[in-house]
Design a protein around this motif. Sequence first.
Motif, short mmCIF file in Angstrom:
data_model
loop_
_atom_site.label_atom_id
_atom_site.label_comp_id
_atom_site.label_asym_id
_atom_site.label_seq_id
_atom_site.Cartn_x
_atom_site.Cartn_y
_atom_site.Cartn_z
N ARG A 39 5.93 6.54 -3.07
CA ARG A 39 6.44 5.66 -4.19
C ARG A 39 7.83 5.83 -4.47
O ARG A 39 8.52 4.78 -4.86
CB ARG A 39 5.51 6.15 -5.52
N SER A 52 0.91 -1.23 -0.14
CA SER A 52 0.00 -0.15 0.03
C SER A 52 0.82 1.17 0.00
O SER A 52 1.61 1.28 0.61
CB SER A 52 -0.84 0.02 1.13
N THR A 99 1.26 5.56 -0.96
CA THR A 99 0.48 6.99 -1.41
C THR A 99 1.65 7.46 -2.39
O THR A 99 2.75 6.82 -2.63
CB THR A 99 0.63 8.06 -0.13
N VAL A 100 1.13 8.30 -3.26
CA VAL A 100 2.19 9.00 -4.22
C VAL A 100 3.33 9.43 -3.51
O VAL A 100 4.26 9.29 -4.30
CB VAL A 100 1.02 10.35 -5.14
N VAL A 128 1.36 -0.90 -10.99
CA VAL A 128 1.37 0.58 -10.33
C VAL A 128 -0.46 0.80 -10.28
O VAL A 128 -1.12 0.62 -11.34
CB VAL A 128 1.84 1.35 -11.02
N SER A 129 -0.84 0.74 -9.33
CA SER A 129 -2.17 1.16 -9.20
C SER A 129 -2.45 2.46 -8.33
O SER A 129 -1.42 2.99 -7.71
CB SER A 129 -3.39 0.32 -8.55
N LYS A 130 -3.62 3.12 -8.18
CA LYS A 130 -3.70 4.43 -7.46
C LYS A 130 -3.24 4.32 -5.93
O LYS A 130 -2.56 5.07 -5.66
CB LYS A 130 -5.08 4.76 -7.42
N ASP A 131 -3.12 3.16 -5.28
CA ASP A 131 -2.91 3.13 -4.00
C ASP A 131 -1.89 1.97 -3.44
O ASP A 131 -1.82 1.70 -2.36
CB ASP A 131 -4.13 3.06 -3.04
N SER A 132 -1.41 1.34 -4.57
CA SER A 132 -0.54 0.30 -4.26
C SER A 132 0.48 -0.10 -5.32
O SER A 132 0.29 0.31 -6.40
CB SER A 132 -1.49 -1.18 -4.02
#
Length: 167
Positions: free
Chosen positions: A101, A95, A97-98, A118-122
Amino acid sequence: MRENKRVLSLLVDNVSGTLSRIAGLFSRRGYNIDSLSVGETADPRFSRMTVVCTGEELILEQITKQLAKLVDVRDIKVLDPEDSVCREMILVKISTTVEQRESVFAVADIFRAKVVDVSKDSLVIELTGSKNKLEAFLELLEPYEILELARTGITGLSRGAENVTFL
């Protein structure tokens, strides 16, 4: 008595029931399999099975001899750490956050790991290496929330061209 770890590389017939018979041998005798990986070889008639087990030296010798007696087992090698190459792969979903990363990418880069999703939150990261390398990587990921983790188990081959089994 001292517990030892043994990595066994088995060349087995690629037929239905082979895995069951091998696992059954361990189960009937009360032995534990620490790690198991199986895959087809270059010849589709055979599979390579890597079994990692732990126990007293006498028990490990007994396991090796009993496996060699199974009809589906064509060849068995004990993979000595000095004379073999063993690897494991992990996939770890973290998990993030931007803002986090970049630091996760830096850790992955140090270990030559690949970010495979890569997804929005993981993030999902793939890493192959020795058990020590994987453990060190996971230790550096402790500040982050690990959502999921999958390990392949150890697989390996002996070094060099001698003692290669050709059927």
